[in-house]
Design a protein around this motif. Structure first.
Motif, PDB file in Angstrom:
ATOM      1  N   ARG A 139      39.918  38.288  43.973  1.00  0.00           N
ATOM      2  CA  ARG A 139      38.849  38.152  42.985  1.00  0.00           C
ATOM      3  C   ARG A 139      39.469  38.194  41.604  1.00  0.00           C
ATOM      4  N   GLY A 140      39.583  37.054  40.969  1.00  0.00           N
ATOM      5  CA  GLY A 140      40.156  37.026  39.627  1.00  0.00           C
ATOM      6  C   GLY A 140      41.658  37.142  39.656  1.00  0.00           C
ATOM      7  N   GLY A 141      42.202  37.789  38.638  1.00  0.00           N
ATOM      8  CA  GLY A 141      43.646  37.889  38.520  1.00  0.00           C
ATOM      9  C   GLY A 141      44.125  39.318  38.435  1.00  0.00           C
ATOM     10  N   LEU A 142      45.428  39.455  38.539  1.00  0.00           N
ATOM     11  CA  LEU A 142      46.064  40.756  38.416  1.00  0.00           C
ATOM     12  C   LEU A 142      45.935  41.253  36.977  1.00  0.00           C
ATOM     13  N   VAL A 143      45.990  42.552  36.802  1.00  0.00           N
ATOM     14  CA  VAL A 143      45.954  43.140  35.466  1.00  0.00           C
ATOM     15  C   VAL A 143      47.341  42.972  34.852  1.00  0.00           C
ATOM     16  N   LYS A 144      47.409  42.166  33.800  1.00  0.00           N
ATOM     17  CA  LYS A 144      48.685  41.853  33.140  1.00  0.00           C
ATOM     18  C   LYS A 144      49.034  42.942  32.136  1.00  0.00           C
TER      19      LYS A 144
END
Length: 126
Positions: A98-103
Motif C-alpha cells: 500500500r503506497g511506498g516505503l517511508v523515505k
C-alpha cells in the motif's frame, strides 16, 4: 537531554560501505515515537534510505540480514509478502503493498553518508 533540531544530519557510514545493488547498512531511528529499524542502500550510484517496514504489514523486509535487493539488483523485496519497491523512490512496483516505503533523507559528501532528522524522525537515544 537535548532534542535534535528537525534538520540535523547524522553520520551513518562511509560511502564505500554502500555498493550498488549490494548489502544495506542498517540503523535505528525513532519514527513517530517508536524505535524502528531503517536501512540505507546504493542504487545507480546514489544512496537511499527507508524504514525497514513493508507497507502491506509492518514487518521488516530483509530476507537475510541487510539483504533487500532481488538477484538483479533492481528491486527491493519484502521477503514475507513478495512486495517489490523501486529502490530510488521506495514506491510500490508490485505485489501486496500500500503506497511506498517511508523515505529517509540522505546526503553524501567527503566520503561520508549522513541521514537527516525530521519532525517525526529522530535518532534513538540510549
Amino acid at each position: 537531554m537535548t532534542t535534535p533540531s528537525p534538520d540535523q544530519s547524522i553520520a551513518l557510514c562511509s560511502s564505500a560501505d554502500l555498493v550498488d545493488g549490494g548489502l544495506a547498512v542498517p540503523f535505528d531511528v525513532q519514527y513517530a515515537g517508536q524505535t524502528c529499524r531503517a536501512f540505507a542502500i546504493r542504487y545507480q550510484g546514489l544512496p537511499h534510505a527507508y524504514l525497514n517496514r513493508c507497507t502491506h504489514v509492518a514487518m521488516e523486509m530483509d530476507y537475510q540480514p541487510n539483504r533487500f535487493f532481488d538477484d538483479t539488483g533492481h528491486w527491493l523485496l519484502c521477503a514475507t509478502h513478495g512486495a517489490a519497491y523501486l529502490p530510488h523512490t521506495g514506491q510500490c512496483a508490485g505485489g501486496p503493498c500500500r503506497g511506498g516505503l517511508v523515505k529517509i533523507a540522505l546526503s553524501e559528501s567527503d566520503g561520508v553518508v549522513r541521514w537527516h532528522t525530521a519532525y517525526n524522525l529522530q535518532p534513538v537515544e540510549f
